[in-house]
Structure formats: structure tokens, C-alpha cells
Write an enzyme that holds these catalytic residues in place. Structure first.
Site, short mmCIF file in Angstrom:
data_model
loop_
_atom_site.label_atom_id
_atom_site.label_comp_id
_atom_site.label_asym_id
_atom_site.label_seq_id
_atom_site.Cartn_x
_atom_site.Cartn_y
_atom_site.Cartn_z
N TYR A 1 82.04 -0.27 -98.08
CA TYR A 1 83.35 -0.77 -97.67
C TYR A 1 84.13 0.07 -96.66
O TYR A 1 85.18 -0.36 -96.19
CB TYR A 1 84.21 -1.01 -98.92
CG TYR A 1 83.63 -2.11 -99.79
CD1 TYR A 1 83.75 -3.44 -99.41
CD2 TYR A 1 82.91 -1.82 -100.93
CE1 TYR A 1 83.20 -4.45 -100.17
CE2 TYR A 1 82.34 -2.82 -101.71
CZ TYR A 1 82.49 -4.13 -101.32
OH TYR A 1 81.93 -5.13 -102.07
N TYR B 1 87.16 -3.34 -111.92
CA TYR B 1 87.52 -4.75 -111.73
C TYR B 1 86.68 -5.35 -110.62
O TYR B 1 85.98 -4.63 -109.92
CB TYR B 1 89.02 -4.90 -111.45
CG TYR B 1 89.53 -4.16 -110.23
CD1 TYR B 1 89.62 -4.79 -108.99
CD2 TYR B 1 89.90 -2.81 -110.31
CE1 TYR B 1 90.09 -4.11 -107.87
CE2 TYR B 1 90.37 -2.13 -109.21
CZ TYR B 1 90.47 -2.78 -107.99
OH TYR B 1 90.92 -2.10 -106.89
C1 LIG Z 1 76.29 -5.76 -100.81
C2 LIG Z 1 76.11 -7.20 -100.34
C3 LIG Z 1 77.31 -8.01 -100.73
C4 LIG Z 1 75.96 -7.19 -98.82
O1 LIG Z 1 75.89 -8.52 -98.36
P1 LIG Z 1 75.25 -8.88 -96.92
O2 LIG Z 1 75.63 -10.27 -96.60
O3 LIG Z 1 73.83 -8.51 -96.94
O4 LIG Z 1 76.04 -7.89 -95.98
P2 LIG Z 1 76.25 -8.10 -94.39
O5 LIG Z 1 74.98 -8.63 -93.80
O6 LIG Z 1 77.48 -8.86 -94.14
O7 LIG Z 1 76.46 -6.62 -93.97
C5 LIG Z 1 77.72 -6.12 -93.60
C6 LIG Z 1 77.57 -4.67 -93.28
O8 LIG Z 1 77.28 -3.94 -94.48
C7 LIG Z 1 76.07 -3.22 -94.33
N1 LIG Z 1 75.42 -3.27 -95.63
C8 LIG Z 1 75.09 -4.36 -96.33
N2 LIG Z 1 74.55 -4.02 -97.49
C9 LIG Z 1 74.54 -2.68 -97.55
C10 LIG Z 1 74.11 -1.74 -98.51
N3 LIG Z 1 73.59 -2.12 -99.68
N4 LIG Z 1 74.28 -0.43 -98.22
C11 LIG Z 1 74.83 -0.04 -97.05
N5 LIG Z 1 75.25 -0.91 -96.10
C12 LIG Z 1 75.10 -2.20 -96.35
C13 LIG Z 1 75.30 -3.92 -93.26
O9 LIG Z 1 74.40 -3.06 -92.63
C14 LIG Z 1 76.42 -4.39 -92.34
O10 LIG Z 1 76.84 -3.32 -91.53
P3 LIG Z 1 77.59 -3.59 -90.13
O11 LIG Z 1 78.22 -4.94 -90.18
O12 LIG Z 1 78.61 -2.51 -90.07
O13 LIG Z 1 76.52 -3.47 -89.10
C15 LIG Z 1 74.82 -7.83 -100.96
O14 LIG Z 1 73.72 -7.03 -100.63
C16 LIG Z 1 74.89 -7.96 -102.46
O15 LIG Z 1 75.28 -9.01 -102.97
N6 LIG Z 1 74.48 -6.90 -103.23
C17 LIG Z 1 74.42 -6.98 -104.69
C18 LIG Z 1 75.80 -7.14 -105.33
C19 LIG Z 1 76.73 -6.02 -104.93
O16 LIG Z 1 76.43 -4.85 -105.06
N7 LIG Z 1 77.93 -6.41 -104.44
C20 LIG Z 1 78.96 -5.49 -104.06
C21 LIG Z 1 79.91 -5.36 -105.20
S1 LIG Z 1 81.12 -4.15 -104.94
#
Ligand SMILES: CC(C)(COP(=O)(O)OP(=O)(O)OC[C@H]1O[C@@H](n2cnc3c(N)ncnc32)[C@H](O)[C@@H]1OP(=O)(O)O)[C@@H](O)C(=O)NCCC(=O)NCCS
Length: 453
Positions: A166, A453
Site C-alpha cells: 500500500y 479490520y
Molecule cells: C494483493 C492483491 C489484492 C493484488 O491485486 P492485483 O490486482 O494483482 O494488484 P495490481 O495488479 O493492481 O497491482 C498493483 C500494484 O501492486 C503491486 N503488487 C501486487 N501484488 C503485490 C504483492 N503481493 N506484493 C508486492 N507488490 C504487489 C503490483 O506490482 C502493482 O505495482 P505498480 O502498480 O506500482 O506497478 C491480490 O494479489 C490478492 O488478492 N492477494 C490475496 C489477498 C490479499 O492479501 N489482499 C490484501 C489484503 S490487505
């Protein structure tokens, strides 16, 4: 100077219509971006037909099991406070199951000095493994932050599954949490032994007591938020779908005048190889007074047949450390916990109190363009800050300490959890006098958030 604490509750609530936020349309830019890729980003009413599938997508997104009908019904009943959105892929075989989810609401964040500011809480961020790394999470996060800005929320906040997700949207860890593992036989209580009494109570009674008690206590600690009833049901195990609820034990502390000042809920795990070595997990401990705090911790540390007490989401500066004879009986692990993102610099900075008088000329950059600019923060002898803007191209006002930083760093320091001097030493902040800047921004109580949360 005197530390001026402020009992204004929900100071700026009037400027944020939390109910309107729940049904405000999704951010148009994010909607259009996702639509270009054949995806539909839309609101999912908690009372509507799409909610059960949305909840199943959240569970799957967190690698969890399918939710039962009872769990769905229970969640629906307890989620009216949430704005729920999903991203749908019409080409997917199960087109009514969203491929991405996010929930948010306007909560209240306690800031240094005891005010409570409206803050957009974000939760349930998932993207299906089949749709990951295509920018869907970014579109949703930018979308919900845009909606929060439109609603007038000065802050956003979240707790995270992974630390690296984030910062790119301007969030920073602003309140760390401490997990404690205490070897009870070694710890030895040297703290106060208050006059009141500790008694067992039914879990339902804990549930009744904890919510109003927390409403009073949360304003004393920056980082705490207003907690929805469903969370208390989770701690108390008082939902019909709660698992292993019978393992939870609840106690209350009543002071000498008969007023309940604290509660705790815990579970005990037996050790079948040695009955004197059970371990306790403290689910939640809440104390309104120092006496209640001492009495409840002492009760837990002196339980017979228990060798270890574990507790999480504690402050990094717990008085408990000074109530045990052997500090090495406690193994303390720190972790980033409450993330904060400033969306409106003047409203956020004027909402908190400060540790020392002074003037800071802040040059703030914002990756998403919501809150960047040049701001002059002037703090008076009472710790109250006023913010004016400082025009582009002009020199910093005379006598002001210059501080250049990103919104992420300003958000990290906002609750007093990290010093601006530390961030400067880490190369994250530039300042003409980092020590002076740090003194102004300091706060004497470590921020804390006691829930996820
Ligand atoms: C984390 C999650 C929401 C990312 O979704 P996503 O659609 O793949 O993310 P995006 O493609 O929009 O990526 C956005 C940015 O985050 C980065 N990113 C995505 N997942 C990441 C990870 N696990 N670790 C580090 N960076 C990550 C991407 O490289 C991208 O970077 P940039 O836009 O600055 O180049 C997804 O992998 C997920 O659902 N994970 C499991 C549930 C979870 O942990 N949710 C978060 C709860 S707090």
C-alpha cells in the site's frame, strides 16, 4: 508546555456524510479504466442478491474456505456499515462471482490529543488469482480513495496482509503493534495489586460491556478506531456461527466503588504432556483505569497450570513491561499494523495536537496527487496547530524549519509512532533541522490499534 488533550469527539464528522458515502457511485476514472478491459466495477448492496457471491469471492481471495449459508446471513446482518464494491468479468464461467472485491466505510480515527477524525477504513481487498497483476487492485484502491476524497474524508486507513502493498498509494505504517509471549513462571508480578475484584462473567456480558468501555478508552490512544459490533461478537464468540466459542473465558474488573473498569477474554490450550504448562491466548483486554489494567494482567499472569501467556496487538510501550520482575520473561515481536494515508493535509494536521511549539514549512509530494503542496504548520504553546498554505516558488517563511517529504512519510509520522528525525536519518525526509521538526511532531503516548479490520 502543557499537554493539551482534547475531548472533542468526532470533530469533523459533520463534514463527512458517512451514510451518503455508502451509496456514492464508484469512481468514474477507475470504472472506465476497468471497463476498457471488459470488467465491470460496481457497488454491491449488502442487502442485495449479489452479496453472497461477493462474500464467497472475499473468502476465496484470502485462500479461505467456502462460507455457509448461516455465515453469509450473519455477515449480511452485521455489514450494513460497509460500502461494498466488486469487479465482475462477464466472460467468466461464473459471471456473478466478482473477480475482485473491496469494502470501505467512514470510521473514526483517534489522533494525538484525543480528537477523533473521520477516516475511510478499507478492507476486504482481494483480486482472484485468475485475474491478478493486471492492475485491478490499483484501479479499485485509487477508486475508493477517490470516493473518500469526494466525501471529504481527511484520512484513510487499513490493516494489511502484506507490508509491501500500500505504500504506492500513499499509505504508511503509522502505529506498530507488539505481540507478547510471556513465560509466566519467570515473569513474577511486581506491579500494583489494586483493591477491586476480578470475576468471571458470561461471554454475552463481556460483549455488552466491551463496546461502551471501548468507546471511552479509544479516545485516549492515537491509532484506535471506533469498532463495529460485529468485531466484538468475534472476540466474544457471540454470533450463532462462532467457532469454538465455548473455549473463551471472560472476566471483568470491578473497582472498589463497584464500577466495572475493565474486561478480558482469553482461551487456554492444555499441554497434555505436562498439565502445569498450558498456554493462554489473550483475545482482548481492555482497561479504563491503571488499576483495571494491573488487575487483569496480574490475573492472567498468575493463572495456575499456565506457563505461557500470549497476546497480540499491544502497544509498543506497554506498562506491563514495568510490572514484571524479569523483563526477559517476555519475548516481544513488533510489526507494522495500523496504516494511515492523509488525504487532506490541513484538516489532518489541525485535527491533532503536538508535543512542542514551533513552525514547520512542509513541502509535501503525493504520488496520487490528492494532498501534495506547501503547508506552514504553526504550533502554539498549547500544542494546537494551524495550517496555512505557502506559495510555490516562495522561500520558506522566516524562522520555520523546512521539511520536505512524501505523503507516505507524513502519514507515517502523523500519529507520533515514528519521529521525523528517524525518518530523516533513514533518508525518507529532508529537513533543515530534523530534531526540531521531530520535537514539534512528537507525542507522549505511543499509538496503538487493538484490532484488525
Ligand atoms: C494483493 C492483491 C489484492 C493484488 O491485486 P492485483 O490486482 O494483482 O494488484 P495490481 O495488479 O493492481 O497491482 C498493483 C500494484 O501492486 C503491486 N503488487 C501486487 N501484488 C503485490 C504483492 N503481493 N506484493 C508486492 N507488490 C504487489 C503490483 O506490482 C502493482 O505495482 P505498480 O502498480 O506500482 O506497478 C491480490 O494479489 C490478492 O488478492 N492477494 C490475496 C489477498 C490479499 O492479501 N489482499 C490484501 C489484503 S490487505
Amino acid at each position: 508546555m502543557t499537554f493539551d488533550t482534547d475531548t472533542r469527539r468526532d470533530a469533523d464528522s459533520a463534514t463527512v456524510d458517512a451514510a451518503a458515502y455508502l451509496v456514492a457511485p464508484v469512481n468514474e476514472r477507475s470504472r472506465a479504466r476497468l471497463a476498457e478491459n471488459g470488467l465491470d466495477y460496481r457497488l454491491v448492496p449488502v442487502t442485495g442478491d449479489d452479496y453472497p457471491q461477493w462474500l464467497q469471492s472475499v473468502a476465496r481471495g484470502f485462500q479461505d474456505g467456502e462460507r455457509s449459508d448461516e455465515q453469509v446471513a450473519s455477515s449480511r446482518e452485521r455489514s450494513a456499515y460497509r460500502r461494498v464494491t466488486g469487479v465482475y468479468d462477464a466472460a467468466a464461467p461464473v459471471a456473478d462471482a466478482p473477480v475482485a472485491t473491496i469494502a470501505s466505510w467512514i470510521g473514526q480515527l483517534t489522533v494525538p490529543g484525543g480528537a477523533s477524525l473521520p477516516s475511510c477504513a478499507i478492507s476486504a481487498v482481494t483480486v482472484a488469482p485468475t485475474h491478478r497483476r493486471r492492475g485491478i487492485a490499483r484501479a479499485m484502491l485509487e477508486g475508493e480513495l477517490g470516493a473518500a476524497v469526494s466525501a471529504g474524508a481527511p484520512l484513510a486507513m487499513l490493516t494489511v496482509s502484506e507490508s509491501t502493498l500500500y505504500g504506492r498509494y500513499g499509505f504508511a505504517p503509522a502505529a506498530a503493534s507488539a505481540s507478547w509471549r510471556i513465560e509466566t513462571k519467570r515473569a513474577t508480578w511486581i506491579g500494583p495489586r489494586p483493591d477491586g475484584r476480578v470475576d468471571f462473567i458470561p461471554r454475552q456480558r463481556f460483549r455488552e460491556l466491551v463496546a461502551p468501555l471501548h468507546e471511552r478508552v479509544r479516545l485516549r490512544v492515537a491509532g484506535e478506531i471506533d469498532v463495529q459490533g460485529s468485531f466484538w461478537d468475534g472476540f466474544a464468540g457471540t454470533t450463532p456461527t462462532a467457532e469454538k466459542a465455548g473455549e473463551k473465558r471472560a472476566v471483568q474488573y470491578t473497582d472498589a466503588s463497584g464500577v466495572v473498569r475493565g474486561v478480558a477474554v482469553y482461551t487456554v490450550k492444555e499441554n497434555h504432556d505436562d498439565f502445569t504448562k498450558a498456554s493462554v491466548h489473550v483475545g482482548y483486554l481492555l482497561a479504563e483505569t491503571d488499576d483495571a489494567y494491573a488487575a487483569l494482567w496480574r490475573f492472567l499472569l498468575e493463572l495456575d497450570l499456565v506457563a505461557e501467556v500470549n497476546a497480540g496487538e499491544l502497544s509498543v510501550d506497554e506498562p506491563l513491561r514495568w510490572m514484571i520482575a524479569d523483563q526477559r520473561a517476555a519475548t516481544v515481536t513488533l510489526r507494522d499494523h495500523q496504516y494511515v494515508r492523509i488525504l487532506d493535509v490541513p484538516a489532518a494536521l489541525e485535527g491533532r495536537r503536538y508535543g512542542a511549539p514551533g513552525a514547520l514549512a512542509l513541502d509535501v509530494t503525493d504520488v496520487l496527487g490528492h494532498a501534495g503542496g506547501r503547508f506552514l504548520l504553526t504550533v502554539d504553546d498549547g500544542g494546537r496547530g494551524t495550517v496555512s498554505t505557502w506559495s510555490d516558488g516562495a522561500a520558506a517563511p522566516d524562522g520555520a524549519v523546512e521539511v520536505s517529504l512524501g505523503i507516505e512519510e507524513l502519514s507515517a509520522a502523523y500519529l507520533g509512532g515514528v519521529s521525523l528525525a528517524t525518518l530523516a536519518a533513514a533518508g525518507r525526509v529532508r529537513s533543515t533541522d530534523a530534531s526540531a521538526a521531530a520535537r514539534v511532531f512528537s507525542w507522549h503516548v505511543a499509538p496503538r490499534l487493538s484490532i484488525w479490520y
